[in-house]
Design a protein around this motif. Structure first.
Motif, PDB file in Angstrom:
ATOM      1  N   ILE A 120       0.842  -1.199   0.000  1.00 15.30           N
ATOM      2  CA  ILE A 120       0.000   0.000   0.000  1.00 15.30           C
ATOM      3  C   ILE A 120       0.879   1.252   0.000  1.00 15.30           C
ATOM      4  CG2 ILE A 120      -1.664   1.320   1.371  1.00 15.30           C
ATOM      5  CD1 ILE A 120      -2.890  -1.335   2.243  1.00 15.30           C
ATOM      6  N   TRP A 121       1.972   1.220   0.773  1.00 17.16           N
ATOM      7  CA  TRP A 121       2.915   2.333   0.782  1.00 17.16           C
ATOM      8  C   TRP A 121       3.587   2.476  -0.574  1.00 17.16           C
ATOM      9  CZ3 TRP A 121       5.670   5.561   4.494  1.00 17.16           C
ATOM     10  CH2 TRP A 121       4.968   5.729   5.699  1.00 17.16           C
ATOM     11  N   GLU A 122       3.996   1.371  -1.170  1.00 19.36           N
ATOM     12  CA  GLU A 122       4.663   1.436  -2.460  1.00 19.36           C
ATOM     13  C   GLU A 122       3.749   2.048  -3.519  1.00 19.36           C
ATOM     14  OE1 GLU A 122       6.019  -2.494  -3.280  1.00 19.36           O
ATOM     15  OE2 GLU A 122       7.540  -2.481  -1.708  1.00 19.36           O
ATOM     16  N   ALA A 123       2.465   1.658  -3.504  1.00 20.05           N
ATOM     17  CA  ALA A 123       1.511   2.201  -4.466  1.00 20.05           C
ATOM     18  C   ALA A 123       1.285   3.694  -4.241  1.00 20.05           C
ATOM     19  CB  ALA A 123       0.190   1.442  -4.380  1.00 20.05           C
ATOM     20  N   ALA A 124       1.020   4.070  -2.995  1.00 19.26           N
ATOM     21  CA  ALA A 124       0.754   5.476  -2.691  1.00 19.26           C
ATOM     22  C   ALA A 124       1.958   6.343  -3.010  1.00 19.26           C
ATOM     23  CB  ALA A 124       0.363   5.623  -1.221  1.00 19.26           C
ATOM     24  N   ALA A 125       3.161   5.848  -2.709  1.00 19.66           N
ATOM     25  CA  ALA A 125       4.373   6.617  -2.993  1.00 19.66           C
ATOM     26  C   ALA A 125       4.594   6.771  -4.490  1.00 19.66           C
ATOM     27  CB  ALA A 125       5.583   5.950  -2.350  1.00 19.66           C
ATOM     28  N   GLY A 126       4.287   5.733  -5.277  1.00 18.26           N
ATOM     29  CA  GLY A 126       4.441   5.831  -6.725  1.00 18.26           C
ATOM     30  C   GLY A 126       3.535   6.891  -7.325  1.00 18.26           C
ATOM     31  N   VAL A 127       2.281   6.935  -6.871  1.00 15.54           N
ATOM     32  CA  VAL A 127       1.336   7.935  -7.382  1.00 15.54           C
ATOM     33  C   VAL A 127       1.746   9.332  -6.932  1.00 15.54           C
ATOM     34  CG1 VAL A 127      -1.061   8.709  -7.260  1.00 15.54           C
ATOM     35  CG2 VAL A 127      -0.557   6.272  -7.516  1.00 15.54           C
ATOM     36  N   ALA A 128       2.095   9.485  -5.648  1.00 16.86           N
ATOM     37  CA  ALA A 128       2.482  10.797  -5.136  1.00 16.86           C
ATOM     38  C   ALA A 128       3.776  11.287  -5.771  1.00 16.86           C
ATOM     39  CB  ALA A 128       2.615  10.748  -3.612  1.00 16.86           C
ATOM     40  N   LEU A 129       4.727  10.379  -5.996  1.00 19.34           N
ATOM     41  CA  LEU A 129       5.993  10.768  -6.607  1.00 19.34           C
ATOM     42  C   LEU A 129       5.765  11.372  -7.985  1.00 19.34           C
ATOM     43  CD1 LEU A 129       9.117  10.762  -6.529  1.00 19.34           C
ATOM     44  CD2 LEU A 129       9.038   8.454  -7.496  1.00 19.34           C
ATOM     45  N   ALA A 130       4.866  10.797  -8.772  1.00 21.45           N
ATOM     46  CA  ALA A 130       4.562  11.355 -10.088  1.00 21.45           C
ATOM     47  C   ALA A 130       4.043  12.778  -9.962  1.00 21.45           C
ATOM     48  CB  ALA A 130       3.540  10.475 -10.814  1.00 21.45           C
ATOM     49  N   PRO A 148      -1.728  15.131  -2.895  1.00 20.57           N
ATOM     50  CA  PRO A 148      -2.450  14.198  -2.019  1.00 20.57           C
ATOM     51  C   PRO A 148      -1.686  12.885  -1.855  1.00 20.57           C
ATOM     52  CG  PRO A 148      -3.885  15.100  -3.731  1.00 20.57           C
ATOM     53  CD  PRO A 148      -2.493  15.453  -4.118  1.00 20.57           C
ATOM     54  N   LEU A 149      -1.749  12.359  -0.641  1.00 24.16           N
ATOM     55  CA  LEU A 149      -1.143  11.068  -0.305  1.00 24.16           C
ATOM     56  C   LEU A 149      -2.179  10.274   0.475  1.00 24.16           C
ATOM     57  CD1 LEU A 149       1.543   9.396  -0.339  1.00 24.16           C
ATOM     58  CD2 LEU A 149       2.063  10.418   1.871  1.00 24.16           C
ATOM     59  N   ALA A 150      -2.304   8.990   0.200  1.00 23.62           N
ATOM     60  CA  ALA A 150      -3.278   8.149   0.904  1.00 23.62           C
ATOM     61  C   ALA A 150      -3.237   8.423   2.404  1.00 23.62           C
ATOM     62  CB  ALA A 150      -2.996   6.680   0.617  1.00 23.62           C
ATOM     63  N   GLY A 151      -4.418   8.621   3.015  1.00 21.52           N
ATOM     64  CA  GLY A 151      -4.478   9.082   4.392  1.00 21.52           C
ATOM     65  C   GLY A 151      -3.701   8.246   5.378  1.00 21.52           C
ATOM     66  N   GLY A 152      -3.794   6.917   5.278  1.00 18.43           N
ATOM     67  CA  GLY A 152      -3.078   6.061   6.219  1.00 18.43           C
ATOM     68  C   GLY A 152      -1.578   6.136   6.051  1.00 18.43           C
ATOM     69  N   VAL A 153      -1.119   6.292   4.807  1.00 21.46           N
ATOM     70  CA  VAL A 153       0.307   6.430   4.542  1.00 21.46           C
ATOM     71  C   VAL A 153       0.792   7.789   5.039  1.00 21.46           C
ATOM     72  CG1 VAL A 153       2.069   6.503   2.732  1.00 21.46           C
ATOM     73  CG2 VAL A 153       0.186   4.845   2.597  1.00 21.46           C
ATOM     74  N   TRP A 154      -0.002   8.838   4.777  1.00 25.97           N
ATOM     75  CA  TRP A 154       0.357  10.175   5.269  1.00 25.97           C
ATOM     76  C   TRP A 154       0.492  10.166   6.794  1.00 25.97           C
ATOM     77  CZ3 TRP A 154      -1.590  13.492   8.817  1.00 25.97           C
ATOM     78  CH2 TRP A 154      -1.069  14.793   8.827  1.00 25.97           C
ATOM     79  N   ALA A 155      -0.459   9.523   7.477  1.00 25.87           N
ATOM     80  CA  ALA A 155      -0.398   9.468   8.941  1.00 25.87           C
ATOM     81  C   ALA A 155       0.841   8.722   9.404  1.00 25.87           C
ATOM     82  CB  ALA A 155      -1.665   8.813   9.496  1.00 25.87           C
ATOM     83  N   VAL A 206       3.784  20.313  -0.827  1.00 29.78           N
ATOM     84  CA  VAL A 206       3.447  19.692   0.457  1.00 29.78           C
ATOM     85  C   VAL A 206       2.632  18.422   0.233  1.00 29.78           C
ATOM     86  CG1 VAL A 206       3.596  21.753   1.888  1.00 29.78           C
ATOM     87  CG2 VAL A 206       1.475  21.290   0.667  1.00 29.78           C
ATOM     88  N   LEU A 207       3.027  17.365   0.923  1.00 28.72           N
ATOM     89  CA  LEU A 207       2.251  16.129   0.943  1.00 28.72           C
ATOM     90  C   LEU A 207       1.125  16.301   1.955  1.00 28.72           C
ATOM     91  CD1 LEU A 207       5.229  13.589   1.015  1.00 28.72           C
ATOM     92  CD2 LEU A 207       3.736  14.076  -0.942  1.00 28.72           C
ATOM     93  N   VAL A 208      -0.111  16.127   1.501  1.00 29.58           N
ATOM     94  CA  VAL A 208      -1.278  16.289   2.365  1.00 29.58           C
ATOM     95  C   VAL A 208      -2.092  15.000   2.337  1.00 29.58           C
ATOM     96  CG1 VAL A 208      -1.371  18.781   1.966  1.00 29.58           C
ATOM     97  CG2 VAL A 208      -2.728  17.241   0.515  1.00 29.58           C
ATOM     98  N   PRO A 209      -2.842  14.708   3.391  1.00 27.22           N
ATOM     99  CA  PRO A 209      -3.618  13.459   3.402  1.00 27.22           C
ATOM    100  C   PRO A 209      -4.835  13.515   2.488  1.00 27.22           C
ATOM    101  CG  PRO A 209      -4.075  14.749   5.373  1.00 27.22           C
ATOM    102  CD  PRO A 209      -2.966  15.455   4.653  1.00 27.22           C
TER     103      PRO A 209
END
Length: 351
Positions: free
Chosen positions: A184-194, A269-276, A248-251
């Protein structure tokens, strides 16, 4: 205020095909292909999500479609193929599906189940109408996709769960107790990184001190120039306060899908659970404490093992998101897209 639960029924005969469910945001990992392991359900029981993008067959090759038609469908850089399947498919947990029967000729897969590559593989048990695609093979998150034209929503009397407050975001650990990185972290980070790369404008980005630097700085250094005036990437959200960072990375709320609003900087935006996990949990799982256990501390024995490989954002989801950003038509971003898509794998990044 809570809304109402819904049931999805067959558009043909009206048979109820799901348990009562409430809507949540579509997770970043909805279409993640993850190693050769058996994955859990994509969604929690009692929930559903809607995919705004076309998915599934029929597929058309990029050379057949062309750049102009692809752009009209929201894809701005070359991909292998484009889906001409329906947009708005509804995802539900397999355990919430009722009164369906397999379409055996389309139940194809590898070693563990169905991958959905042949299209709709579930029919209404009442009238035989093709209604959904079940995906449960290894490497895929387990889910049933309801076809938007084959089902209809039926509102129930039961109230949906109340929308959680920002202060109640769950904390998703980056590492499980076996020492593996959380997909889940890998997916969220890939989307946010783009999205961070797009916001960079093609210049260097420096991640502010903190856990986010561990997860994002190596990949930003690989993708972007290292010399010049750098934009600063920070973490902002509930309980963190404002920042003077440029990006800024936001949830992103897991139920509503809305992103935390900021006054300063470009919000990513970053997936809420990953942001937390980044903001409060340092990304790591609970660790044991000695002596009397304080309130709120979880006991875990033996201690969790550290990962034996480095963290890598999901490269396929990075490419997918970049291709759907109009800015990828700019030469500097198109060069990054081509470099990553055409064979430069993350493993070449200096560790």
């Amino acid at each position: 205020m809570a809304g109402r639960m819904v049931v999805f029924a067959c558009a043909g005969c009206g048979a109820e095909l799901t348990a009562p469910v409430s809507r949540v945001a579509l997770p970043d990992h909805a279409h993640q292909f993850y190693q050769w392991v058996l994955m859990p359900a994509l969604l929690e029981p009692g929930t559903y999500a809607v995919d705004p993008e076309p998915q599934g067959p029929p597929w058309r090759m990029w050379d057949e479609v062309g750049a102009e038609e692809a752009a009209a469908r929201g894809v701005y850089a070359p991909v292998i193929s484009l889906s001409y399947g329906p947009a708005g498919r509804v995802a539900v947990a397999p355990g919430d599906v009722r009164w369906t029967a397999p379409i055996l000729a389309r139940c194809v897969g590898y070693c563990c189940g169905h991958h959905g590559g042949e299209g709709v593989n579930l029919a209404c048990a009442g009238c035989g109408r093709a209604v959904a695609t079940r995906v449960d093979d290894c490497s895929y998150w387990q889910v049933v996709w309801l076809e938007p034209g084959a089902v209809r929503r039926v509102v129930q009397e039961e109230s949906a769960p109340v929308i959680a407050g920002w202060e109640d975001l769950p904390c998703e650990p980056a590492v499980d107790l076996a020492g593996r990185w959380n997909p889940i972290w890998e997916a969220a980070a890939g989307v946010a990184l783009a999205r961070v790369v797009v916001a960079s404008g093609g210049g260097p980005v420096r991640v502010a001190d903190g856990p986010a630097a561990r997860f994002f700085q190596p990949w930003l250094d690989f993708l972007l120039p290292r010399k010049g005036v750098a934009k600063v990437l920070g973490v902002v959200g509930p309980g963190v306060g404002e920042s003077r960072a440029d990006i800024v990375l936001v949830p992103r709320h897991p139920q509503t899908g809305r992103a935390w609003r900021v006054r300063l900087g470009t919000a990513v935006p970053l997936a809420g659970g990953v942001w937390a996990g980044l903001a409060f949990g340092d990304g790591w799982p609970p660790v044991p404490a000695s002596g009397r256990m304080p309130d709120g501390v979880l006991r875990d024995e033996p201690p969790p093992r550290p990962p034996w490989v480095r963290f890598e954002p999901d490269q396929d989801l990075f490419v997918h998101r970049l291709a759907r950003s109009p800015q990828v038509r700019e030469p500097w971003l198109r060069a990054i897209y081509d470099r990553v898509r055409e064979g430069t794998r993350w493993r070449s990044v200096d560790g």
